[in-house]
Write a protein that holds these residues in place. Structure first.
Motif, mmCIF file in Angstrom:
data_model
loop_
_atom_site.group_PDB
_atom_site.id
_atom_site.type_symbol
_atom_site.label_atom_id
_atom_site.label_comp_id
_atom_site.label_asym_id
_atom_site.label_seq_id
_atom_site.Cartn_x
_atom_site.Cartn_y
_atom_site.Cartn_z
ATOM 1 N N GLU A 34 39.351 43.461 29.651
ATOM 2 C CA GLU A 34 39.322 42.791 30.963
ATOM 3 C C GLU A 34 39.960 41.409 30.820
ATOM 4 O O GLU A 34 39.525 40.615 29.989
ATOM 5 C CB GLU A 34 37.852 42.676 31.413
ATOM 6 N N ASP A 35 40.977 41.139 31.646
ATOM 7 C CA ASP A 35 41.678 39.859 31.514
ATOM 8 C C ASP A 35 41.010 38.740 32.316
ATOM 9 O O ASP A 35 41.302 37.566 32.086
ATOM 10 C CB ASP A 35 43.155 39.997 31.910
ATOM 11 N N ASP A 78 39.894 47.790 32.321
ATOM 12 C CA ASP A 78 40.541 47.204 33.493
ATOM 13 C C ASP A 78 41.955 47.792 33.549
ATOM 14 O O ASP A 78 42.620 47.922 32.529
ATOM 15 C CB ASP A 78 40.591 45.672 33.320
ATOM 16 N N GLN A 80 44.530 46.726 35.716
ATOM 17 C CA GLN A 80 45.547 45.680 35.873
ATOM 18 C C GLN A 80 45.367 44.627 34.789
ATOM 19 O O GLN A 80 44.440 43.824 34.819
ATOM 20 C CB GLN A 80 45.445 45.052 37.256
ATOM 21 N N LEU A 81 46.292 44.656 33.818
ATOM 22 C CA LEU A 81 46.246 43.734 32.684
ATOM 23 C C LEU A 81 47.626 43.104 32.521
ATOM 24 O O LEU A 81 48.630 43.711 32.892
ATOM 25 C CB LEU A 81 45.890 44.497 31.397
ATOM 26 N N LYS A 130 35.599 47.599 41.174
ATOM 27 C CA LYS A 130 35.215 46.187 41.257
ATOM 28 C C LYS A 130 35.036 45.832 42.724
ATOM 29 O O LYS A 130 35.759 46.358 43.562
ATOM 30 C CB LYS A 130 36.318 45.318 40.651
HETATM 31 MN MN MN Z 1 42.807 42.597 35.515
#
Ligand code: MN
Length: 159
Positions: A34-35, A78, A80-81, A130
């Motif tokens: 997770e970013d 996650d 989207q990284l 999320k």
């Molecule tokens: Mn992300």
């Protein structure tokens, strides 16, 4: 005396099964990719409170660096990284026999059916949206850990 050694033999014979079972219980390493640092921190707190050993990384490249040494039972991924995205990382892990058995739950911002389908096609075992519901997250994680063997068999993906 006899019954003691008998019990010992039973324990010895049952060990591989017990080891497998223990993976599905709290304490199994979970890797969170997770970013967003606040989401990563929150996820870590919630899962650690539920008794899990939690490792966290901020990108796919870091995940690849640690995944072979900690061999997590589950990854909260996650999608989207920065850099390599979660779908590509999932494809790589599921294509590698050493990591194919890790339960991967995609974590995406929107409950879009297209995203869920894409995550499934990349090899994710499940999907969480999320913002994370901290009240139900431990339960969801446990359900996937407990059910991973049965689902793996039905898809033929488990060894
Ligand atoms: Mn992300």
């Amino acid at each position: 005396m006899n019954h003691i050694s008998f019990a010992r033999r039973l324990n010895g014979a049952g060990r591989p099964e017990e080891t497998r079972d223990s993976w599905s219980k709290a304490g199994s390493p979970i890797l969170v990719v997770e970013d967003n640092e606040s989401i990563l921190g929150l996820t870590r707190i919630v899962l650690e409170r539920a008794g899990h050993e939690v490792h966290g990384v901020g990108d796919a490249e870091s995940a690849l660096e640690v995944v072979y040494s900690i061999h997590p039972r589950m990854i909260l991924m996650d999608i989207q990284l920065p850099g390599m995205d979660g779908l590509e990382l999932t494809r790589r892990l599921k294509a590698d026999a050493a990591t194919a058995d890790i339960v991967i739950l995609a974590v995406t911002a929107y409950a879009m059916e297209a995203d869920q389908l894409e995550a499934r096609e990349a090899g994710c075992d499940g999907h969480i949206t999320k913002p994370l519901d901290v009240r139900t997250l431990p339960e969801t994680v446990s359900a996937y850990l407990d059910g991973s063997s049965a689902r793996g068999d039905s898809t033929g993906r488990n060894r």
